[in-house]
Each structure stands twice: as C-alpha cells, then as structure tokens.
Design a protein around this motif. Structure first.
Motif, PDB file in Angstrom:
ATOM      1  N   GLN A  44     -19.114  20.120   2.539  1.00 35.93           N
ATOM      2  CA  GLN A  44     -19.772  20.286   1.309  1.00 35.93           C
ATOM      3  C   GLN A  44     -18.824  19.937   0.000  1.00 35.93           C
ATOM      4  O   GLN A  44     -17.939  20.830  -0.072  1.00 35.93           O
ATOM      5  N   ASN A  45     -18.825  19.377  -0.889  1.00 35.01           N
ATOM      6  CA  ASN A  45     -18.199  18.753  -1.814  1.00 35.01           C
ATOM      7  C   ASN A  45     -18.393  19.469  -3.152  1.00 35.01           C
ATOM      8  O   ASN A  45     -17.608  20.309  -3.801  1.00 35.01           O
ATOM      9  N   THR A  46     -19.479  19.386  -3.530  1.00 37.92           N
ATOM     10  CA  THR A  46     -20.210  19.914  -4.645  1.00 37.92           C
ATOM     11  C   THR A  46     -21.737  20.339  -4.337  1.00 37.92           C
ATOM     12  O   THR A  46     -22.322  20.227  -3.537  1.00 37.92           O
ATOM     13  N   GLY A  47     -22.021  21.444  -5.232  1.00 35.89           N
ATOM     14  CA  GLY A  47     -23.455  21.738  -5.196  1.00 35.89           C
ATOM     15  C   GLY A  47     -23.941  22.265  -6.952  1.00 35.89           C
ATOM     16  O   GLY A  47     -23.044  22.443  -7.694  1.00 35.89           O
ATOM     17  N   ALA A  48     -25.312  21.977  -6.970  1.00 32.41           N
ATOM     18  CA  ALA A  48     -25.717  22.214  -8.300  1.00 32.41           C
ATOM     19  C   ALA A  48     -27.029  22.546  -8.131  1.00 32.41           C
ATOM     20  O   ALA A  48     -27.674  22.533  -7.065  1.00 32.41           O
ATOM     21  N   GLU A  49     -27.613  23.173  -9.409  1.00 25.44           N
ATOM     22  CA  GLU A  49     -28.926  23.327  -9.379  1.00 25.44           C
ATOM     23  C   GLU A  49     -29.645  22.446 -10.723  1.00 25.44           C
ATOM     24  O   GLU A  49     -29.039  22.433 -11.689  1.00 25.44           O
ATOM     25  N   ASP A  50     -30.718  22.099 -10.651  1.00 25.62           N
ATOM     26  CA  ASP A  50     -31.574  21.504 -11.519  1.00 25.62           C
ATOM     27  C   ASP A  50     -32.708  22.072 -11.840  1.00 25.62           C
ATOM     28  O   ASP A  50     -33.560  22.044 -11.169  1.00 25.62           O
ATOM     29  N   THR A  51     -32.754  22.887 -12.852  1.00 28.26           N
ATOM     30  CA  THR A  51     -33.841  23.551 -13.316  1.00 28.26           C
ATOM     31  C   THR A  51     -34.577  23.414 -14.385  1.00 28.26           C
ATOM     32  O   THR A  51     -35.449  24.071 -14.917  1.00 28.26           O
ATOM     33  N   GLU A  52     -34.070  22.299 -15.002  1.00 34.48           N
ATOM     34  CA  GLU A  52     -34.940  21.744 -16.154  1.00 34.48           C
ATOM     35  C   GLU A  52     -36.322  21.301 -16.001  1.00 34.48           C
ATOM     36  O   GLU A  52     -37.223  21.770 -16.830  1.00 34.48           O
ATOM     37  N   ARG A  53     -36.495  20.692 -15.044  1.00 30.13           N
ATOM     38  CA  ARG A  53     -37.803  20.165 -14.884  1.00 30.13           C
ATOM     39  C   ARG A  53     -38.476  20.924 -13.335  1.00 30.13           C
ATOM     40  O   ARG A  53     -39.648  20.954 -13.168  1.00 30.13           O
ATOM     41  N   ASP A  55     -37.083  23.432  -9.535  1.00 26.55           N
ATOM     42  CA  ASP A  55     -35.996  24.322  -9.195  1.00 26.55           C
ATOM     43  C   ASP A  55     -35.538  23.599  -8.000  1.00 26.55           C
ATOM     44  O   ASP A  55     -35.930  23.716  -6.704  1.00 26.55           O
ATOM     45  N   ALA A  56     -34.445  22.875  -8.248  1.00 30.11           N
ATOM     46  CA  ALA A  56     -33.963  21.929  -7.003  1.00 30.11           C
ATOM     47  C   ALA A  56     -32.464  22.461  -6.700  1.00 30.11           C
ATOM     48  O   ALA A  56     -31.601  22.676  -7.865  1.00 30.11           O
ATOM     49  N   GLN A  57     -32.018  22.322  -5.623  1.00 32.98           N
ATOM     50  CA  GLN A  57     -30.585  22.692  -4.991  1.00 32.98           C
ATOM     51  C   GLN A  57     -30.292  21.250  -4.764  1.00 32.98           C
ATOM     52  O   GLN A  57     -30.695  20.579  -3.815  1.00 32.98           O
ATOM     53  N   ILE A  58     -29.021  20.802  -5.265  1.00 34.56           N
ATOM     54  CA  ILE A  58     -28.577  19.582  -4.988  1.00 34.56           C
ATOM     55  C   ILE A  58     -27.128  19.747  -4.559  1.00 34.56           C
ATOM     56  O   ILE A  58     -26.269  20.452  -5.051  1.00 34.56           O
ATOM     57  N   GLY A  59     -26.752  19.074  -3.407  1.00 31.44           N
ATOM     58  CA  GLY A  59     -25.516  19.008  -2.712  1.00 31.44           C
ATOM     59  C   GLY A  59     -24.969  17.595  -2.419  1.00 31.44           C
ATOM     60  O   GLY A  59     -25.830  16.771  -1.948  1.00 31.44           O
ATOM     61  N   ILE A 110     -18.237   9.101   4.675  1.00 33.10           N
ATOM     62  CA  ILE A 110     -19.553   8.532   4.167  1.00 33.10           C
ATOM     63  C   ILE A 110     -19.962   9.664   3.330  1.00 33.10           C
ATOM     64  O   ILE A 110     -19.797  10.838   3.351  1.00 33.10           O
ATOM     65  N   ARG A 111     -20.175   9.292   1.911  1.00 39.35           N
ATOM     66  CA  ARG A 111     -21.028  10.201   0.789  1.00 39.35           C
ATOM     67  C   ARG A 111     -22.304  10.436   1.274  1.00 39.35           C
ATOM     68  O   ARG A 111     -23.090   9.584   1.434  1.00 39.35           O
ATOM     69  N   LEU A 112     -22.642  11.743   1.081  1.00 41.16           N
ATOM     70  CA  LEU A 112     -23.965  12.140   1.529  1.00 41.16           C
ATOM     71  C   LEU A 112     -24.673  13.035   0.317  1.00 41.16           C
ATOM     72  O   LEU A 112     -23.638  13.703  -0.462  1.00 41.16           O
ATOM     73  N   LYS A 113     -25.895  13.128   0.186  1.00 46.09           N
ATOM     74  CA  LYS A 113     -26.308  13.845  -0.862  1.00 46.09           C
ATOM     75  C   LYS A 113     -27.647  14.432  -0.279  1.00 46.09           C
ATOM     76  O   LYS A 113     -28.428  13.898   0.553  1.00 46.09           O
ATOM     77  N   THR A 114     -27.994  15.831  -0.558  1.00 51.94           N
ATOM     78  CA  THR A 114     -28.994  16.520  -0.112  1.00 51.94           C
ATOM     79  C   THR A 114     -29.710  17.031  -1.280  1.00 51.94           C
ATOM     80  O   THR A 114     -29.232  17.578  -2.263  1.00 51.94           O
TER      81      THR A 114
END
Length: 117
Positions: A44-53, A55-59, A110-114
């Motif tokens: 995993q390179n980065t992790g973030a939360e999108d709580t504006e609209r 509750d999402a966990q993005i990696g 290969i770059r991946l997103k979850t």
C-alpha cells in the motif's frame, strides 16, 4: 524475472468480456470476464478517507509481478482490469508500467486503487 520467493502474494487479474450496448458501443461485460492467477508483491502506497459526502476508505497500492501467469501463460493487464487478493478487490489505475532488461520484458509495475464505503 523476479524469483518466486520475492512474490509471496497470489492474486487474480480479471479481464472483462465485451458486449454491445443499445447504442452499438462496445462496453465491458463483467459477467463474462476471465481471470488469470499471478504471483505478485503488493504494497500500500497511500490511504485516505473521504468523509465529505460518505464514509469511504481509499487506498492506492503497487503490484509488482512477472509478465506471465502461474500457468506460465503471457500476462496482459489493461487499465480497465480488476485485481482480486483474498477479500480485497482493486481497480487497475491506468496502463501497467512494463520494466525491461536490455533483452526483454522483466516485470510489470501496476498501480491499483481500492475504495470501501
């Protein structure tokens, strides 16, 4: 070639099938997809939360693998593909990065997103 002991994760690369939509366009069809099993390294390179609209966990992750499947078939990966590792499902971000030796294709990066939630 990357030695097998450096690729400890077993993942599946999923390629969508294709179908024609009602407008005559060719679109991905995940109901007719195919999968190729691959030995890989995942980190995993980065992790973030999108709580504006919501509750999402993005990696964002990096997957490194040899250019063939565990069946020793040539591996192709496209930006529209998906990768499955256990219960985690990823989308491929953009085209995979091939890495070459002076003689041949050595491996893919290969770059991946979850996204969860």
């Amino acid at each position: 070639m990357i030695p097998d002991d450096l690729l400890p994760h077993l993942v599946e690369v999923e390629h969508p099938g294709q179908r024609t939509d009602r407008y005559g366009n060719t679109v991905p069809d995940w109901a007719t997809s195919t999968r190729a099993e691959v030995a890989a390294w995942l980190q995993q390179n980065t992790g973030a939360e999108d709580t504006e609209r919501r509750d999402a966990q993005i990696g964002e992750w990096l997957m490194i693998c040899n250019p063939w499947s565990t069946d020793e078939e040539p591996l192709t990966v496209h930006g529209r593909d998906r990768v499955h590792w256990g219960e985690t499902h990823f989308e491929v971000i953009g085209p995979p990065g091939p890495a070459y030796t002076p003689d041949e294709l050595h491996h893919y990066e290969i770059r991946l997103k979850t996204v969860e939630g």
